[in-house]
Structures are given as structure tokens and as C-alpha cells.
Motif scaffolding. Structure first.
Motif, short mmCIF file in Angstrom:
data_model
loop_
_atom_site.label_atom_id
_atom_site.label_comp_id
_atom_site.label_asym_id
_atom_site.label_seq_id
_atom_site.Cartn_x
_atom_site.Cartn_y
_atom_site.Cartn_z
N THR A 71 0.83 -1.21 0.00
CA THR A 71 0.00 0.00 0.00
C THR A 71 0.87 1.25 0.00
O THR A 71 0.61 2.20 -0.75
N LYS A 72 1.91 1.26 0.84
CA LYS A 72 2.81 2.42 0.91
C LYS A 72 3.50 2.65 -0.43
O LYS A 72 3.75 3.80 -0.81
N ASN A 73 3.81 1.57 -1.13
CA ASN A 73 4.49 1.68 -2.42
C ASN A 73 3.52 1.89 -3.59
O ASN A 73 3.91 1.79 -4.75
N LYS A 74 2.25 2.13 -3.26
CA LYS A 74 1.21 2.42 -4.26
C LYS A 74 1.05 1.28 -5.27
O LYS A 74 0.95 1.50 -6.48
N THR A 75 1.03 0.06 -4.73
CA THR A 75 0.81 -1.12 -5.56
C THR A 75 -0.67 -1.45 -5.59
O THR A 75 -1.30 -1.57 -4.54
N ALA A 76 -1.22 -1.60 -6.78
CA ALA A 76 -2.64 -1.96 -6.93
C ALA A 76 -2.81 -3.47 -6.97
O ALA A 76 -3.77 -4.01 -6.40
N PHE A 77 -1.89 -4.16 -7.65
CA PHE A 77 -1.96 -5.61 -7.77
C PHE A 77 -0.57 -6.19 -7.61
O PHE A 77 0.41 -5.66 -8.14
N TYR A 78 -0.50 -7.31 -6.88
CA TYR A 78 0.78 -8.01 -6.70
C TYR A 78 0.62 -9.45 -7.16
O TYR A 78 -0.32 -10.15 -6.76
N GLY A 79 1.52 -9.90 -8.03
CA GLY A 79 1.52 -11.28 -8.50
C GLY A 79 2.87 -11.92 -8.26
O GLY A 79 3.89 -11.24 -8.18
N TYR A 80 2.87 -13.25 -8.17
CA TYR A 80 4.14 -13.93 -7.89
C TYR A 80 4.04 -15.42 -8.18
O TYR A 80 2.95 -15.99 -8.30
N ASN A 81 5.19 -16.03 -8.27
CA ASN A 81 5.32 -17.49 -8.28
C ASN A 81 6.63 -17.80 -7.58
O ASN A 81 7.71 -17.55 -8.12
N THR A 82 6.52 -18.30 -6.36
CA THR A 82 7.71 -18.55 -5.54
C THR A 82 8.64 -19.56 -6.19
O THR A 82 9.86 -19.39 -6.21
N GLY A 83 8.06 -20.62 -6.75
CA GLY A 83 8.88 -21.66 -7.36
C GLY A 83 9.62 -21.19 -8.60
O GLY A 83 10.77 -21.55 -8.83
N SER A 84 8.96 -20.36 -9.41
CA SER A 84 9.57 -19.86 -10.65
C SER A 84 10.35 -18.57 -10.45
O SER A 84 10.93 -18.03 -11.39
N LYS A 85 10.32 -18.03 -9.23
CA LYS A 85 11.12 -16.87 -8.84
C LYS A 85 10.80 -15.62 -9.65
O LYS A 85 11.70 -14.95 -10.16
N TRP A 86 9.51 -15.31 -9.79
CA TRP A 86 9.17 -14.04 -10.41
C TRP A 86 8.15 -13.29 -9.55
O TRP A 86 7.40 -13.89 -8.79
N GLU A 87 8.16 -11.96 -9.69
CA GLU A 87 7.22 -11.10 -8.98
C GLU A 87 6.73 -10.02 -9.93
O GLU A 87 7.43 -9.61 -10.86
N LEU A 88 5.52 -9.55 -9.67
CA LEU A 88 4.89 -8.54 -10.52
C LEU A 88 4.22 -7.49 -9.64
O LEU A 88 3.52 -7.82 -8.68
N TRP A 89 4.46 -6.21 -9.98
CA TRP A 89 3.79 -5.11 -9.29
C TRP A 89 3.08 -4.24 -10.33
O TRP A 89 3.74 -3.68 -11.22
N VAL A 90 1.76 -4.16 -10.25
CA VAL A 90 1.02 -3.19 -11.06
C VAL A 90 0.70 -2.03 -10.14
O VAL A 90 -0.03 -2.19 -9.16
N LYS A 91 1.26 -0.87 -10.44
CA LYS A 91 1.10 0.27 -9.55
C LYS A 91 -0.22 1.00 -9.81
O LYS A 91 -0.90 0.77 -10.81
N THR A 92 -0.59 1.87 -8.88
CA THR A 92 -1.85 2.60 -9.00
C THR A 92 -1.84 3.54 -10.21
O THR A 92 -2.90 3.93 -10.69
N ASP A 93 -0.65 3.90 -10.70
CA ASP A 93 -0.57 4.72 -11.92
C ASP A 93 -0.48 3.84 -13.17
O ASP A 93 -0.22 4.34 -14.27
N SER A 94 -0.71 2.52 -12.98
CA SER A 94 -0.73 1.51 -14.05
C SER A 94 0.64 1.19 -14.64
O SER A 94 0.72 0.48 -15.64
#
Length: 300
Positions: A71-94
Motif C-alpha cells: 500500500t505504501k508503495n502504491k501497488t494496486a496488484f501483486y503477482g508472484y510465483n515462488t517456485g519460478s522466482k518471479w514477482e509482478l507489481w502493477v502500480k496505481t498509476d498503471s
């Protein structure tokens, strides 16, 4: 003279013994304080280690502090896959940040589309802003968020939404697909107790809820809800998709509630229903597409 000398020696011995006792007591007290301080510090370190271990075992969807940081980092959506070692941040400014195995790519404002007949939200960006490891490449990203549960096999828990990511390399003409799960970051204001004030403009009163007004207590750790229906204790879950909230009732006690006329209506409102939600002056408003409205007020 011999007697006086003997008495003097005895007095000195008593004084020295008394002095030694004081020194010994002081030394013991000091040692006890040091041991107590060491024990306290050791206890604090152990408690911090236990807390850190507990938090490390939580999935992001169960981790309250992690969600507050989003929330502090203005993230609207967070996605991930721990096994595949990736992360995704869609911010409030898209803007979109995608990180895979240490490599980070940042894309400019994404175009958002939502299918009418399909529970999918889609983000697409053709412009890459930053790719430090390969600055000359031209890439685009497409993120598709589907309203289907995703099993985090590493953590052994479910997150409410599934994610498919396509990263297209226009220089090498290749596309890499990533799959995982994620969640929309809900406004932390909801993490509180909310008492029902009205249902479709019908005010809650002692007449329609004689045992007390229904209430819902929302928790960010795993999207849990604990509440009271006006007669029965209830447990439910929730998650959000953009400005909508999905409520799923799960368990309730089985008291007979014929003397609480509006309880069935309230329970029905929680049974796998989706609402548009908003916060207005310490009130939580849930509006269904059929026009019905649930209004809650925040408990201090």
C-alpha cells in the motif's frame, strides 16, 4: 594493652568481614542484573527470531506487514510465483514492474481492459522504461488476471486470483509466458470492525435485530472475515478485484433465529456476492449491481 589490641583486631576483623559482605552482596546484585539483562536481551532476540521465522513461512496474501508495504508503495496488484522466482507489481498509476530471477523490467502506463462476459482483467504495455541488464532490447508485457484461485505449492496456500504474463521480445521475436497467482491490494482501512447500519435504506433497529446489530470484522491476513449475523456467529472470506469486493460465506453457528426477522436477508447478502465498495466518512458502503446497498459504520 594486650586486651585492647585484641579487641582492636577483632573490631577490624568484624569491619573487614562486614565490608566484604557488602562487596559480595553488591557483586552478586550486579551479576544478577547483568544476567537478567542478558536473559531479557536473549529473550527479545529469540522472540524476534521466532516472529521472523513465522513471517517467512507466510505467503504474501497472509502477511499483513507485506501488504501494508505494498500500500505504501502504491501497488494496486501483486503477482508472484515462488517456485519460478518471479514477482509482478502493477502500480496505481498503471506502471508495471516485472522481476524474474534477479532481472527487473519496468514498463510505462498500461492499457487496462476488462472482459464483459469473462472474469479477466488485462493490462498491456508496449513501452519498456527500464531494463538494466539488456538496455537495447524492445519488449512489451501483457498481464491477464483471472478470477480463479491459485495454489501456492511452496506455501501450501491459495491466493484468490490466477495470473498469466506474456513478455514479448520484439528484437529477438520471442515470447516467454509466466503463470502464477496474486491479489489486488485492499485499502487497509477495511482491517477493522464494521457494524451494519442499514440494508437497502432499511435502518437497523432493536425491532429487526433484537439481539444486536450484525457486524463484520475484516482481516488482511488471508482475507478472513469474522462476524455476527444478528443471531449466529459467522466466518467468511473476501477478496477484491479493482473497486469490487467478493464476499464468500463459509461457516455459521446454527441457532434458531425466528425472532430475528432480517437475519436471513443479511446472511443471503454475504452468500457469494460481489459488490462495488467505497469508504465514506467512517462508513463502508457495499453496492450490488441489482441496486441493493449494505451500509456499515466503523467501530471505535
Amino acid at each position: 594493652m594486650v586486651i585492647q589490641s585484641t579487641k582492636l583486631v577483632m573490631r577490624k576483623s568484624v569491619f573487614i568481614g562486614f565490608l566484604c559482605s557488602i562487596i559480595l552482596i553488591a557483586s552478586c546484585t550486579s551479576q544478577k542484573k547483568k544476567l537478567a539483562k542478558m536473559h531479557t536481551e536473549d529473550t527479545i532476540v529469540k522472540a524476534q527470531l521466532i516472529q521472523h521465522t513465522k513471517e517467512s513461512l507466510l505467503s504474501p496474501y497472509q502477511h499483513v506487514n507485506f501488504q501494508l508495504d505494498l500500500t505504501k508503495n502504491k501497488t494496486a496488484f501483486y503477482g508472484y510465483n515462488t517456485g519460478s522466482k518471479w514477482e509482478l507489481w502493477v502500480k496505481t498509476d498503471s506502471t508495471i514492474t516485472f522481476k524474474y530471477d534477479g532481472e527487473e523490467m519496468v514498463f510505462s502506463s498500461a492499457k487496462t481492459t476488462e472482459a464483459q462476459d469473462n472474469p479477466v482483467v488485462k493490462y498491456h504495455s508496449k513501452t519498456i522504461v527500464s531494463n538494466p541488464s539488456q538496455p537495447g532490447l524492445k519488449k512489451s508485457i501483457t498481464v491477464m488476471i483471472r478470477d480463479e484461485k491459485y495454489l501456492d505449492e511452496i506455501q501450501g496456500t491459495y491466493v484468490p486470483l490466477s495470473v498469466r504474463i506474456e513478455v514479448e521480445d520484439h528484437t529477438n521475436k520471442t515470447t516467454v509466458i509466466y503463470a502464477g497467482g496474486g491479489f489486488y491490494v485492499v485499502n487497509p482501512i477495511i482491517h477493522d470492525i464494521w457494524v451494519l447500519d442499514s440494508m437497502s435504506n432499511v435502518k437497523v433497529s432493536a425491532e429487526n435485530f433484537p439481539l444486536g446489530a450484525p457486524r463484520l470484522e475484516f482481516h488482511l491476513d488471508g482475507g478472513k472475515i469474522y462476524g455476527f449475523s444478528g443471531c449466529n456467529e459467522i466466518t467468511a472470506t473476501f477478496y477484491t478485484i479493482q473497486n469490487q469486493i467478493q464476499l464468500n460465506s463459509e461457516i455459521s453457528t446454527l441457532k434458531s433465529c425466528v425472532h430475528v426477522p432480517l437475519e436471513p436477508l443479511f446472511m443471503g447478502a454475504l452468500a457469494n456476492k460481489r459488490y462495488y465498495y467505497s469508504f465514506e466518512e467512517r462508513r463502508l458502503k457495499l453496492k450490488h449491481r441489482d441496486g441493493s446497498i449494505l451500509s456499515f459504520k466503523k467501530v471505535d
